[in-house]
Design an enzyme around this catalytic site. Structure first.
Site, PDB file in Angstrom:
ATOM      1  N   LEU A  29       0.806  -1.211   0.000  1.00 26.20           N
ATOM      2  CA  LEU A  29       0.000   0.000   0.000  1.00 26.20           C
ATOM      3  C   LEU A  29       0.841   1.264   0.000  1.00 26.20           C
ATOM      4  O   LEU A  29       1.957   1.310   0.526  1.00 26.20           O
ATOM      5  CB  LEU A  29      -0.928  -0.001   1.220  1.00 26.20           C
ATOM      6  N   ALA A  31       0.165   5.953  -0.524  1.00 26.87           N
ATOM      7  CA  ALA A  31      -0.773   7.024  -0.183  1.00 26.87           C
ATOM      8  C   ALA A  31      -2.039   6.976  -1.035  1.00 26.87           C
ATOM      9  O   ALA A  31      -3.106   7.407  -0.588  1.00 26.87           O
ATOM     10  CB  ALA A  31      -0.083   8.381  -0.333  1.00 26.87           C
ATOM     11  N   HIS A  33      -3.677   4.264  -1.985  1.00 26.51           N
ATOM     12  CA  HIS A  33      -4.580   3.318  -1.320  1.00 26.51           C
ATOM     13  C   HIS A  33      -5.194   3.935  -0.058  1.00 26.51           C
ATOM     14  O   HIS A  33      -6.385   3.744   0.226  1.00 26.51           O
ATOM     15  CB  HIS A  33      -3.831   2.045  -0.922  1.00 26.51           C
ATOM     16  N   GLY A 144      -9.651   3.329  -7.535  1.00 25.24           N
ATOM     17  CA  GLY A 144      -8.928   4.486  -8.028  1.00 25.24           C
ATOM     18  C   GLY A 144      -9.106   4.677  -9.527  1.00 25.24           C
ATOM     19  O   GLY A 144      -9.230   3.722 -10.288  1.00 25.24           O
ATOM     20  N   GLN A 150     -10.281  -0.375 -15.878  1.00 30.12           N
ATOM     21  CA  GLN A 150     -10.797  -1.296 -14.867  1.00 30.12           C
ATOM     22  C   GLN A 150     -12.025  -0.724 -14.187  1.00 30.12           C
ATOM     23  O   GLN A 150     -13.022  -1.436 -13.956  1.00 30.12           O
ATOM     24  CB  GLN A 150      -9.706  -1.577 -13.842  1.00 30.12           C
ATOM     25  N   VAL A 173      -3.944   9.705  -7.137  1.00 33.84           N
ATOM     26  CA  VAL A 173      -3.031  10.392  -6.218  1.00 33.84           C
ATOM     27  C   VAL A 173      -1.643  10.387  -6.854  1.00 33.84           C
ATOM     28  O   VAL A 173      -1.171   9.355  -7.352  1.00 33.84           O
ATOM     29  CB  VAL A 173      -2.998   9.704  -4.845  1.00 33.84           C
ATOM     30  N   LEU A 181       0.912   7.472  -8.291  1.00 34.18           N
ATOM     31  CA  LEU A 181       1.392   6.504  -7.320  1.00 34.18           C
ATOM     32  C   LEU A 181       0.942   5.105  -7.726  1.00 34.18           C
ATOM     33  O   LEU A 181      -0.203   4.890  -8.112  1.00 34.18           O
ATOM     34  CB  LEU A 181       0.876   6.840  -5.927  1.00 34.18           C
ATOM     35  N   ARG A 184       3.899  -0.626  -8.432  1.00 33.61           N
ATOM     36  CA  ARG A 184       4.976  -1.002  -9.345  1.00 33.61           C
ATOM     37  C   ARG A 184       6.044   0.078  -9.487  1.00 33.61           C
ATOM     38  O   ARG A 184       7.098  -0.179 -10.074  1.00 33.61           O
ATOM     39  CB  ARG A 184       4.400  -1.363 -10.711  1.00 33.61           C
TER      40      ARG A 184
END
Length: 281
Positions: A29, A31, A33, A144, A150, A173, A181, A184
């Site tokens: 995780l 920021a 998430h 997100g 997706q 973010v 962010l 990966r």
């Protein structure tokens, strides 16, 4: 925060409260998430996060085995962020028998862009998300917008299966230099990390150039030019394109004339790392 690892314990923990908001993740995780958790808390119902690295959405030559698994650290972050319940099953719990029943998403969405570059990816995503929805039966679920395709696919799945779930999309973010962010990002070398904001810059340039376009042929030429520039900077792009937000199809001349809401999307490799990003325009 309570942590459970089995479906039986999950359902026992969910039972006292009729409404939950779900935040599905694959862990490691950051920021972004935690922003999903913060948004989930705004619904004023308990929040359950899931952590599961889903083999079904990885191709045979992708990074399933090396995908970062950092459960103790993730659990601490979730507890600090105000998550109420963490569901962290292992593979045997999530798939106690081979998952021969799958969700086959609409190829008009799942067969383009990332779906074309990663065959079978969105089938794996839709299948695991459907399983999580059945296990948790949330009232809301937060995803997100960085994974734009997706998010659209999950919205359509919920609509077509008449699931009583409100899907909430949260803006991407970013780091101070504009990089989206992503778990990966940790694969990037220091030199590659310094280059990585070029992907967002390419999207901004495409979106800006497309404002004056009046024909699909002009958009196609701008896309090809943007791909070439990214390639010259050392990237290997899968796509860099402008699409309608509603269905991720190329805008028509009428769309361009009317100012139909669009989104610029990109996926490209920098070294061994594949990054995706998008920009609504």
């Amino acid at each position: 925060m309570l942590t459970v690892h089995t479906v039986a314990d999950l359902r026992a923990a969910l039972e006292p409260h009729p409404d939950w908001t779900l935040v599905p993740t694959m862990g490691n995780l950051h920021a972004g998430h935690l922003g999903l958790i913060a948004r989930a808390r705004q619904e004023n119902v308990p929040v359950v996060a899931s952590i599961f690295v889903n083999r079904l959405q990885f191709g045979p030559n992708e990074d399933f085995d090396r995908y970062p698994r950092t459960l103790p650290h993730d659990a601490a972050l979730l507890a600090d962020a105000g998550c109420d319940l963490l569901f962290a099953p292992d593979e045997a719990e999530m798939y106690p028998q081979p998952q021969t029943f799958r969700v086959l998403p609409d190829p008009a969405i799942a067969g383009i862009l990332d779906g074309a570059a990663r065959p079978g990816h969105f089938e794996g995503v839709a299948t695991v998300v459907m399983k999580l929805f059945q296990m948790v039966q949330p009232r809301h679920a937060v995803f997100g917008k960085k994974d734009y395709q997706q998010l659209l696919l999950i919205r359509r799945m919920v609509e077509q299966f008449a699931l009583p779930i409100t899907i909430i999309g949260l803006d991407t973010v970013r780091a101070d230099d504009g990089l989206a962010l992503s778990s990966r990002n940790g694969y990037l070398t220091p030199e590659e990390r310094a280059q990585a904001p070029q992907l967002q810059a390419a999207l901004r340039a495409l979106a800006e150039d497309a404002r004056s376009a009046t024909a699909p042929e002009q958009i196609h030429l701008l896309e090809q030019q943007a791909m070439t520039r990214l390639d010259q900077l050392g990237w290997t792009p899968d796509y860099l394109t402008l699409r309608r937000r509603a269905d991720l199809q190329p805008p028509t001349a009428q769309d361009l004339h009317r100012g139909t809401p669009c989104v610029a999307l990109a996926a490209a490799r920098l070294g061994r790392t594949r990054l995706i990003d998008n920009l609504e325009c």
